[in-house]
Structures are given as structure tokens and as C-alpha cells.
Scaffold this motif. Structure first.
Motif, PDB file in Angstrom:
ATOM      1  N   ILE A   1      -2.683   1.289   0.799  1.00  0.00           N
ATOM      2  CA  ILE A   1      -3.368   0.080   0.328  1.00  0.00           C
ATOM      3  C   ILE A   1      -2.355  -0.976  -0.116  1.00  0.00           C
ATOM      4  O   ILE A   1      -2.511  -2.165   0.185  1.00  0.00           O
ATOM      5  CB  ILE A   1      -4.340   0.426  -0.820  1.00  0.00           C
ATOM      6  CG1 ILE A   1      -5.553   1.194  -0.266  1.00  0.00           C
ATOM      7  CG2 ILE A   1      -4.811  -0.834  -1.546  1.00  0.00           C
ATOM      8  CD1 ILE A   1      -6.471   1.761  -1.328  1.00  0.00           C
ATOM      9  N   SER A   2      -1.305  -0.558  -0.813  1.00  0.00           N
ATOM     10  CA  SER A   2      -0.294  -1.508  -1.301  1.00  0.00           C
ATOM     11  C   SER A   2       0.363  -2.272  -0.162  1.00  0.00           C
ATOM     12  O   SER A   2       0.533  -3.488  -0.230  1.00  0.00           O
ATOM     13  CB  SER A   2       0.780  -0.770  -2.112  1.00  0.00           C
ATOM     14  OG  SER A   2       0.236  -0.277  -3.312  1.00  0.00           O
ATOM     15  N   PHE A   3       0.753  -1.537   0.894  1.00  0.00           N
ATOM     16  CA  PHE A   3       1.391  -2.225   2.022  1.00  0.00           C
ATOM     17  C   PHE A   3       0.407  -3.188   2.697  1.00  0.00           C
ATOM     18  O   PHE A   3       0.723  -4.346   2.953  1.00  0.00           O
ATOM     19  CB  PHE A   3       1.907  -1.223   3.053  1.00  0.00           C
ATOM     20  CG  PHE A   3       2.594  -1.888   4.221  1.00  0.00           C
ATOM     21  CD1 PHE A   3       3.943  -2.166   4.170  1.00  0.00           C
ATOM     22  CD2 PHE A   3       1.878  -2.284   5.355  1.00  0.00           C
ATOM     23  CE1 PHE A   3       4.582  -2.804   5.232  1.00  0.00           C
ATOM     24  CE2 PHE A   3       2.500  -2.928   6.418  1.00  0.00           C
ATOM     25  CZ  PHE A   3       3.867  -3.189   6.350  1.00  0.00           C
TER      26      PHE A   3
ATOM     27  N   GLY B   1      -7.928  -7.044   5.276  1.00  0.00           N
ATOM     28  CA  GLY B   1      -9.151  -6.421   5.789  1.00  0.00           C
ATOM     29  C   GLY B   1      -8.987  -4.918   5.915  1.00  0.00           C
ATOM     30  O   GLY B   1      -9.906  -4.151   5.596  1.00  0.00           O
ATOM     31  N   TYR B   2      -7.819  -4.475   6.367  1.00  0.00           N
ATOM     32  CA  TYR B   2      -7.535  -3.039   6.504  1.00  0.00           C
ATOM     33  C   TYR B   2      -7.485  -2.388   5.127  1.00  0.00           C
ATOM     34  O   TYR B   2      -8.038  -1.306   4.924  1.00  0.00           O
ATOM     35  CB  TYR B   2      -6.210  -2.841   7.235  1.00  0.00           C
ATOM     36  CG  TYR B   2      -5.951  -1.408   7.661  1.00  0.00           C
ATOM     37  CD1 TYR B   2      -6.505  -0.896   8.831  1.00  0.00           C
ATOM     38  CD2 TYR B   2      -5.147  -0.573   6.891  1.00  0.00           C
ATOM     39  CE1 TYR B   2      -6.267   0.403   9.230  1.00  0.00           C
ATOM     40  CE2 TYR B   2      -4.900   0.737   7.272  1.00  0.00           C
ATOM     41  CZ  TYR B   2      -5.465   1.227   8.449  1.00  0.00           C
ATOM     42  OH  TYR B   2      -5.239   2.527   8.832  1.00  0.00           O
TER      43      TYR B   2
ATOM     44  N   MET C   1      -5.868   1.013  -7.378  1.00  0.00           N
ATOM     45  CA  MET C   1      -6.234   0.670  -6.003  1.00  0.00           C
ATOM     46  C   MET C   1      -7.017  -0.643  -5.961  1.00  0.00           C
ATOM     47  O   MET C   1      -6.747  -1.519  -5.128  1.00  0.00           O
ATOM     48  CB  MET C   1      -7.061   1.794  -5.384  1.00  0.00           C
ATOM     49  CG  MET C   1      -6.316   3.103  -5.222  1.00  0.00           C
ATOM     50  SD  MET C   1      -7.438   4.441  -4.727  1.00  0.00           S
ATOM     51  CE  MET C   1      -6.320   5.849  -4.747  1.00  0.00           C
ATOM     52  N   PHE C   2      -7.991  -0.762  -6.873  1.00  0.00           N
ATOM     53  CA  PHE C   2      -8.769  -2.005  -6.933  1.00  0.00           C
ATOM     54  C   PHE C   2      -7.864  -3.187  -7.295  1.00  0.00           C
ATOM     55  O   PHE C   2      -7.949  -4.258  -6.687  1.00  0.00           O
ATOM     56  CB  PHE C   2      -9.902  -1.882  -7.956  1.00  0.00           C
ATOM     57  CG  PHE C   2     -11.182  -1.355  -7.374  1.00  0.00           C
ATOM     58  CD1 PHE C   2     -12.012  -2.177  -6.632  1.00  0.00           C
ATOM     59  CD2 PHE C   2     -11.551  -0.035  -7.568  1.00  0.00           C
ATOM     60  CE1 PHE C   2     -13.196  -1.696  -6.088  1.00  0.00           C
ATOM     61  CE2 PHE C   2     -12.739   0.460  -7.030  1.00  0.00           C
ATOM     62  CZ  PHE C   2     -13.565  -0.370  -6.289  1.00  0.00           C
ATOM     63  N   ASN C   3      -7.006  -2.995  -8.299  1.00  0.00           N
ATOM     64  CA  ASN C   3      -6.112  -4.075  -8.734  1.00  0.00           C
ATOM     65  C   ASN C   3      -5.219  -4.563  -7.608  1.00  0.00           C
ATOM     66  O   ASN C   3      -4.949  -5.759  -7.480  1.00  0.00           O
ATOM     67  CB  ASN C   3      -5.241  -3.600  -9.905  1.00  0.00           C
ATOM     68  CG  ASN C   3      -6.025  -3.453 -11.188  1.00  0.00           C
ATOM     69  OD1 ASN C   3      -7.161  -3.898 -11.283  1.00  0.00           O
ATOM     70  ND2 ASN C   3      -5.431  -2.812 -12.179  1.00  0.00           N
ATOM     71  N   THR C   4      -4.764  -3.620  -6.780  1.00  0.00           N
ATOM     72  CA  THR C   4      -3.869  -3.976  -5.682  1.00  0.00           C
ATOM     73  C   THR C   4      -4.567  -4.878  -4.673  1.00  0.00           C
ATOM     74  O   THR C   4      -4.017  -5.909  -4.251  1.00  0.00           O
ATOM     75  CB  THR C   4      -3.353  -2.699  -4.975  1.00  0.00           C
ATOM     76  OG1 THR C   4      -2.687  -1.872  -5.926  1.00  0.00           O
ATOM     77  CG2 THR C   4      -2.381  -3.052  -3.856  1.00  0.00           C
ATOM     78  N   VAL C   5      -5.779  -4.521  -4.281  1.00  0.00           N
ATOM     79  CA  VAL C   5      -6.511  -5.331  -3.296  1.00  0.00           C
ATOM     80  C   VAL C   5      -6.955  -6.661  -3.920  1.00  0.00           C
ATOM     81  O   VAL C   5      -6.904  -7.714  -3.263  1.00  0.00           O
ATOM     82  CB  VAL C   5      -7.726  -4.563  -2.727  1.00  0.00           C
ATOM     83  CG1 VAL C   5      -8.408  -5.366  -1.623  1.00  0.00           C
ATOM     84  CG2 VAL C   5      -7.284  -3.208  -2.175  1.00  0.00           C
ATOM     85  N   ILE C   6      -7.372  -6.632  -5.176  1.00  0.00           N
ATOM     86  CA  ILE C   6      -7.752  -7.864  -5.882  1.00  0.00           C
ATOM     87  C   ILE C   6      -6.552  -8.809  -5.947  1.00  0.00           C
ATOM     88  O   ILE C   6      -6.673 -10.018  -5.709  1.00  0.00           O
ATOM     89  CB  ILE C   6      -8.264  -7.543  -7.310  1.00  0.00           C
ATOM     90  CG1 ILE C   6      -9.652  -6.892  -7.227  1.00  0.00           C
ATOM     91  CG2 ILE C   6      -8.323  -8.810  -8.172  1.00  0.00           C
ATOM     92  CD1 ILE C   6     -10.148  -6.324  -8.540  1.00  0.00           C
TER      93      ILE C   6
ATOM     94  N   LEU D   1     -14.747  -8.041  -5.316  1.00  0.00           N
ATOM     95  CA  LEU D   1     -14.209  -6.693  -5.522  1.00  0.00           C
ATOM     96  C   LEU D   1     -14.207  -6.312  -6.994  1.00  0.00           C
ATOM     97  O   LEU D   1     -14.490  -5.164  -7.355  1.00  0.00           O
ATOM     98  CB  LEU D   1     -12.783  -6.595  -4.977  1.00  0.00           C
ATOM     99  CG  LEU D   1     -12.644  -6.285  -3.487  1.00  0.00           C
ATOM    100  CD1 LEU D   1     -11.190  -6.347  -3.079  1.00  0.00           C
ATOM    101  CD2 LEU D   1     -13.207  -4.908  -3.169  1.00  0.00           C
ATOM    102  N   TYR D   2     -13.879  -7.284  -7.847  1.00  0.00           N
ATOM    103  CA  TYR D   2     -13.881  -7.054  -9.298  1.00  0.00           C
ATOM    104  C   TYR D   2     -15.297  -6.675  -9.763  1.00  0.00           C
ATOM    105  O   TYR D   2     -15.470  -5.733 -10.541  1.00  0.00           O
ATOM    106  CB  TYR D   2     -13.393  -8.317  -9.997  1.00  0.00           C
ATOM    107  CG  TYR D   2     -13.765  -8.450 -11.448  1.00  0.00           C
ATOM    108  CD1 TYR D   2     -13.137  -7.685 -12.430  1.00  0.00           C
ATOM    109  CD2 TYR D   2     -14.763  -9.348 -11.838  1.00  0.00           C
ATOM    110  CE1 TYR D   2     -13.483  -7.821 -13.773  1.00  0.00           C
ATOM    111  CE2 TYR D   2     -15.113  -9.495 -13.172  1.00  0.00           C
ATOM    112  CZ  TYR D   2     -14.472  -8.721 -14.132  1.00  0.00           C
ATOM    113  OH  TYR D   2     -14.832  -8.849 -15.448  1.00  0.00           O
TER     114      TYR D   2
END
Length: 432
Positions: free
Chosen positions: A52-54, A64-65, A80-85, A100-101
């Protein structure tokens, strides 16, 4: 231990993470991810977090991925949520960060001190339209006891200031037990942006009294505000106090002297600058052109180490105006000449001068109308372009394909769907 030794150690002890850290493209990431799935280790939290981080944060990633991977995790964690946010907050789709939040809270995952700054940063990009979301996030900060977190408080300060809600920003500021230099800077800059220079100076004095040492950001806001209000004496005082004088600070002072018409002082500042970026050169070029100093403008243009579109446009405008002036002296007129001048002015961004040329034309043909309409559309002036389109129709001049193309371009740039339909109907009736 050197980095090579650490890398080799990780290669043997955590080979899967080593592979992910060596990843340089989404193609490689997806290959590794597929390998993890077939190896039966794809559900490991550390592996998932790395994938997810990459995808979310790397310049070569794919948000999107990252979001797709996150949606398939049975028990996602706050990291994980924080990273995508965080990824969405820095993207061209900041609204997805708040979505997402909200999803995160809805699934019982409590936001932490890292979540809120990313969400608030995303909301700050949306302007006043996202005020309700911003206020809801503020309430959440209070609910989960994060009000005392200085980083979150500063994010809220910046959000309300970006919404143009100075009073709300001030309330947040007043509730911070020990505001830092960032907190003070947001308030000072907000007052400067709103033209409240005296209040900004008062806050600046309070800042110093409270033992907070101003930094280059503080002085930059004040210098910029002083130059805009033509208080160049105070601007110079603030500028000289600055320990680190950025090129933007130099350019602000330079711009202030040019706007006030003090070209000699501007030249002094310009040649004192230790480094000049393209903006500084353009400001000086503009100053000479506005003052009518043709030789100095030409000299600056030739000396410029790099020329961007603005530089070339100003030089083109300068040459065009010289030709225009020469033609007026020789009393050279004609539709081809006037439309060519209009086209030149529109392409160099001087649409006001294009309109002036248009107004001097006694008998305006479809060519003259079409050039002006297309030129205004090109400069993002959709309503003005459509206004001239309707004036053309009222004047009894029949539009042609070029005219309609200009009008439709204007509608397209501004998202004016109904106006586009109206133009299409006029076109249909004119060709029937």
C-alpha cells in the motif's frame, strides 16, 4: 553498520520486504504482489502495508491500486488507512481522502494524530465548498481528544484560513496553549492576505513579546503585504531583518518598487539579488515595458539566462505594440491589419488591447468578430466571449464555423452546458 550491510542482512532475514523496497514501478510491484499471493503470505500486515505504501506514496505508484488492496483487507489498521489518505491528500483528487476517512470511522477504526493532518490538508484544497466536512473533522478532533495536538491545531488553523474564515481561525489560535512559530505565521499571513496590515503588525509584535522568534516565512508575509499596500519603508525594514532572504522575498520587494513607479530603486534591488529566477527577470522586464523604456527592456530580455512563456509573450507584446504604434503614425489601416493586431494581443494575453482595437473598427466583419471571440475564449474569458457572440448575432452578422468553434470552446472551458446548446441551436438555424 553501513547501509550495504543492513541491506544484505534484510535480504536474508526479510526477503519479501527487501523485494518491495527495491521496487521501482507498478509493474514490478504487481509482480511481487502476485508472488506473495501465490506464496500464501499476502495477508501479512507488514507485507500489505509495504504494498500500500508504494502504491499510494511513490511517484511511480497508483492510488487506485492502493485503494483496491485496502478494500480487500479483512482487518485494515490505521496505518494502512493513513497511508492511502495521505496519498489522496497530495493528489488531484483530495476529496477521496475524506471519503476514506469517513469509511475508516464507520468501520470502528479510531483516527490518530497522523490521520487528521492529512485529512485536513485535503479539505483545505477544496475551499469553502468543503466547510461542512471541515467542521465535521474539527468536531471529530474534539471528540477523540486531539485538540491539544499542536500539529493538528495548526492544520485546522490553515484550513479555516484557506476557507477565508479568519474569525474561526482566530478562535482555534486562541485555544492553543502554546502556539509555535507555525501557528503565529498562519495568523499573520491570513491578515496580510486580507489586507489587514496594521493587525498583522500587531500580531507580529505580540509574537515577538511572547518569545517566538519569527522566521523567513513570517517576514515574507509581511514584506509581501507591505509592498502591496505601497508601504515600502516598512517592507525594507522587514526585509533587512530577515536572516534568510529568499528569492521570493527579493522579488516581492522588487515588484513593490515597480508597482509604485520607483524604477531606479527597483533596478538597484534587482542587481543586488544574489540569485535571480525567471520570475524576477520577468518582473524587471515588465517594469521597463510599463515605463516605456524600450532599450532597457530589450537589454534585460537579451540578458535573461532562461526565457519562459511569460518572457516571450512580453517580448512579443512589446514588439507588437511597437509595430502597432508605427502603423498608427503612418495611418495604415485595414481589416487584415486590425484582425492581425487583435490576434497578436490575444495570444500575448493582452485581451483588453485586443478589445480596444476591435472597438475602433468601423465596419466589423465576421472575421473581426470571430478573432475576438476565439481570443477571449483562449484567455479563459468564457462569459465575455459569449457576450460578444450574442452582440454579433444582434448586429446581424452571420456567424461562420470559426465563430461557432470559438463560442463552443468558451462553453467547454467554463462548463456552460446550456449556453453550448443555445450556440448549437443558433448554428443549426443559420445553416438550415
Amino acid at each position: 553498520m553501513c547501509s550495504t550491510t543492513i541491506s544484505n542482512l534484510q535480504k536474508h532475514t526479510r526477503p519479501h520486504l527487501f523485494l518491495l523496497e527495491c521496487c521501482s514501478s507498478m509493474k514490478r510491484l504487481m509482480e511481487f504482489h502476485a508472488h506473495f499471493i501465490t506464496s500464501g503470505i499476502s495477508t501479512h500486515p507488514t507485507i500489505l502495508s509495504s504494498v500500500i505504501s508504494f502504491a499510494a506514496l511513490s511517484p511511480a505508484g497508483d492510488l487506485g491500486y492502493a485503494r483496491s488492496v485496502l478494500a480487500r483487507i479483512t482487518q485494515p489498521n490505521s496505518f494502512m488507512f493513513n497511508t492511502v489518505i495521505r496519498g489522496y491528500a497530495s493528489s488531484s483528487d483530495p476529496g477521496s481522502a475524506f471519503v476514506l476517512y469517513s469509511f475508516m470511522i464507520g468501520h470502528g477504526i479510531v483516527p490518530n494524530s497522523y490521520t487528521y493532518p492529512f485529512v485536513i490538508k485535503a479539505l483545505s484544497k477544496g475551499g469553502r465548498d468543503w466547510l461542512c466536512c471541515g467542521e465535521a473533522t474539527h468536531c471529530s478532533v474534539i471528540k477523540y481528544g486531539r485538540v491539544s495536538d499542536l500539529h493538528i491545531a495548526n492544520s485546522l488553523l490553515n484550513m479555516y484560513a484557506s476557507f477565508g474564515l479568519s474569525q474561526d481561525a482566530r478562535k482555534v489560535f486562541d485555544e492553543i496553549p502554546k502556539p509555535d512559530v507555525v501557528s503565529w505565521n498562519v495568523i499573520v499571513d491570513d491578515l496580510c492576505q486580507n489586507g489587514l496590515f496594521d493587525e498583522a503588525l500587531y500580531i507580529f509584535s505580540r509574537m515577538c513579546i511572547n518569545g517566538i522568534r519569527p522566521n523567513s516565512v513570517t517576514f515574507l508575509s509581511l514584506v509581501s503585504s507591505c509592498t502591496k499596500s505601497s508601504d515600502l519603508g516598512t517592507a525594507e525594514k522587514m526585509f533587512h531583518i530577515m536572516e534568510v532572504k529568499t528569492v521570493f522575498a527579493w522579488t516581492s520587494l522588487l515588484d513593490g518598487y515597480i508597482l509604485k513607479g520607483e524604477l531606479e530603486r527597483a533596478v538597484e534591488v534587482f542587481y543586488r539579488m544574489p540569485f535571480k529566477d525567471t520570475t524576477a527577470w520577468n518582473v524587471m522586464l515588465y517594469g521597463f515595458l510599463e515605463a516605456g523604456d524600450v532599450n532597457s527592456a530589450e537589454k534585460i530580455f537579451r540578458e535573461m539566462p532562461e526565457r519562459d512563456l511569460v518572457s516571450w509573450n512580453r517580448e512579443a507584446q512589446f514588439l507588437g505594440e511597437a509595430i502597432h504604434s508605427h502603423m498608427e503614425k503612418l495611418n495604415i489601416k485595414g481589416e487584415e491589419v486590425e484582425t492581425a493586431l487583435m490576434d497578436m494581443y490575444c495570444k500575448s494575453g493582452s485581451f483588453e488591447k485586443a478589445i480596444k482595437v476591435f472597438e475602433t473598427i468601423a465596419r466589423k466583419s465576421v472575421l473581426a468578430w470571430s478573432v475576438l471571440i476565439a481570443g477571449l475564449a483562449m484567455n479563459g474569458l468564457a462569459n465575455e466571449a459569449l457576450n460578444y457572440f450574442h452582440l454579433m448575432c444582434e448586429a446581424g452578422v452571420k456567424p461562420n464555423e470559426i465563430t461557432f468553434l470559438g463560442a463552443l470552446c468558451a462553453c467547454s472551458h467554463a462548463g456552460l452546458v446550456e449556453e453550448a446548446r443555445s450556440c448549437s441551436e443558433i448554428w443549426y438555424r443559420s445553416t438550415a
